[in-house]
Motif scaffolding. Structure first.
Motif, PDB file in Angstrom:
ATOM      1  N   ARG A 186     -11.205  -4.319   1.046  1.00  0.00           N
ATOM      2  CA  ARG A 186     -10.371  -3.488   0.157  1.00  0.00           C
ATOM      3  C   ARG A 186      -9.980  -2.184   0.840  1.00  0.00           C
ATOM      4  O   ARG A 186      -8.851  -1.724   0.712  1.00  0.00           O
ATOM      5  CB  ARG A 186     -11.091  -3.211  -1.160  1.00  0.00           C
ATOM      6  N   ARG A 187     -10.921  -1.579   1.572  1.00  0.00           N
ATOM      7  CA  ARG A 187     -10.625  -0.332   2.296  1.00  0.00           C
ATOM      8  C   ARG A 187      -9.498  -0.559   3.292  1.00  0.00           C
ATOM      9  O   ARG A 187      -8.568   0.228   3.399  1.00  0.00           O
ATOM     10  CB  ARG A 187     -11.884   0.168   3.018  1.00  0.00           C
TER      11      ARG A 187
ATOM     12  N   SER B 166      -4.025  -2.765   7.573  1.00  0.00           N
ATOM     13  CA  SER B 166      -3.681  -4.066   7.002  1.00  0.00           C
ATOM     14  C   SER B 166      -2.946  -4.938   8.005  1.00  0.00           C
ATOM     15  O   SER B 166      -3.220  -6.142   8.118  1.00  0.00           O
ATOM     16  CB  SER B 166      -2.799  -3.892   5.764  1.00  0.00           C
TER      17      SER B 166
ATOM     18  N   ALA C 111      -3.021   6.000  -0.452  1.00  0.00           N
ATOM     19  CA  ALA C 111      -4.124   5.118  -0.088  1.00  0.00           C
ATOM     20  C   ALA C 111      -4.465   5.275   1.386  1.00  0.00           C
ATOM     21  O   ALA C 111      -5.627   5.236   1.765  1.00  0.00           O
ATOM     22  CB  ALA C 111      -3.776   3.671  -0.411  1.00  0.00           C
TER      23      ALA C 111
ATOM     24  N   GLU D 161      -6.583   8.340   1.800  1.00  0.00           N
ATOM     25  CA  GLU D 161      -7.945   8.122   1.331  1.00  0.00           C
ATOM     26  C   GLU D 161      -8.737   7.298   2.330  1.00  0.00           C
ATOM     27  O   GLU D 161      -9.892   7.588   2.593  1.00  0.00           O
ATOM     28  CB  GLU D 161      -7.933   7.414  -0.025  1.00  0.00           C
ATOM     29  N   SER D 162      -8.113   6.267   2.884  1.00  0.00           N
ATOM     30  CA  SER D 162      -8.846   5.416   3.813  1.00  0.00           C
ATOM     31  C   SER D 162      -9.142   6.148   5.118  1.00  0.00           C
ATOM     32  O   SER D 162     -10.090   5.814   5.814  1.00  0.00           O
ATOM     33  CB  SER D 162      -8.105   4.111   4.079  1.00  0.00           C
TER      34      SER D 162
ATOM     35  N   CYS E  82       0.814  -1.208   0.000  1.00  0.00           N
ATOM     36  CA  CYS E  82       0.000   0.000   0.000  1.00  0.00           C
ATOM     37  C   CYS E  82       0.853   1.266   0.000  1.00  0.00           C
ATOM     38  O   CYS E  82       1.937   1.305   0.548  1.00  0.00           O
ATOM     39  CB  CYS E  82      -0.911   0.022   1.223  1.00  0.00           C
TER      40      CYS E  82
ATOM     41  N   THR F 245      -7.188  -2.904   3.189  1.00  0.00           N
ATOM     42  CA  THR F 245      -5.913  -3.214   2.540  1.00  0.00           C
ATOM     43  C   THR F 245      -5.241  -1.984   1.951  1.00  0.00           C
ATOM     44  O   THR F 245      -4.058  -2.042   1.619  1.00  0.00           O
ATOM     45  CB  THR F 245      -6.074  -4.281   1.432  1.00  0.00           C
ATOM     46  N   GLU F 246      -5.960  -0.880   1.849  1.00  0.00           N
ATOM     47  CA  GLU F 246      -5.371   0.350   1.320  1.00  0.00           C
ATOM     48  C   GLU F 246      -4.554   1.113   2.362  1.00  0.00           C
ATOM     49  O   GLU F 246      -3.866   2.071   2.024  1.00  0.00           O
ATOM     50  CB  GLU F 246      -6.476   1.253   0.762  1.00  0.00           C
ATOM     51  N   ASP F 247      -4.640   0.718   3.603  1.00  0.00           N
ATOM     52  CA  ASP F 247      -3.942   1.411   4.688  1.00  0.00           C
ATOM     53  C   ASP F 247      -2.984   0.422   5.359  1.00  0.00           C
ATOM     54  O   ASP F 247      -3.427  -0.582   5.911  1.00  0.00           O
ATOM     55  CB  ASP F 247      -4.975   1.922   5.691  1.00  0.00           C
TER      56      ASP F 247
END
Length: 92
Positions: free
Chosen positions: A72-73, A81, A22, A25-26, A18, A75-77
């Protein structure tokens, strides 16, 4: 069901790559989002009993699509994660 199981398997490795964008955004995600620990518990339950995946998700108040979006949200951070991965392994 199979797609859901594949998503769970892919969520952990994807988390490692990531970017900081990202993470920003998260951070803007809604306050009512599921925690990584909650998602890991749900994911572990689905993996343990794939035939009951829809029921497990419904009990958690999620559709398969919503669960996928939430994972998915996370895994973006990178921090989220790590929390997900830790909780997922602990729940197994």
């Amino acid at each position: 069901m199979r797609t859901l199981a594949i998503l769970l398997i892919l969520a952990i490795p994807v988390a490692v790559g990531c970017s900081d964008d990202a993470a920003t955004e998260s951070a803007q995600a809604s306050a009512d989002a599921y925690t990584p620990e909650q998602l890991a518990e749900i994911g572990s339950a689905v993996e343990a009993d794939p035939a009951s995946a829809e029921s497990i998700l419904a009990d958690a108040g999620l559709t398969p699509e919503e669960f996928e979006q939430e994972v998915r949200r996370v895994t973006e951070d990178p921090d989220l994660s790590r929390r997900y991965a830790s909780a997922y392994h602990a729940a197994k």
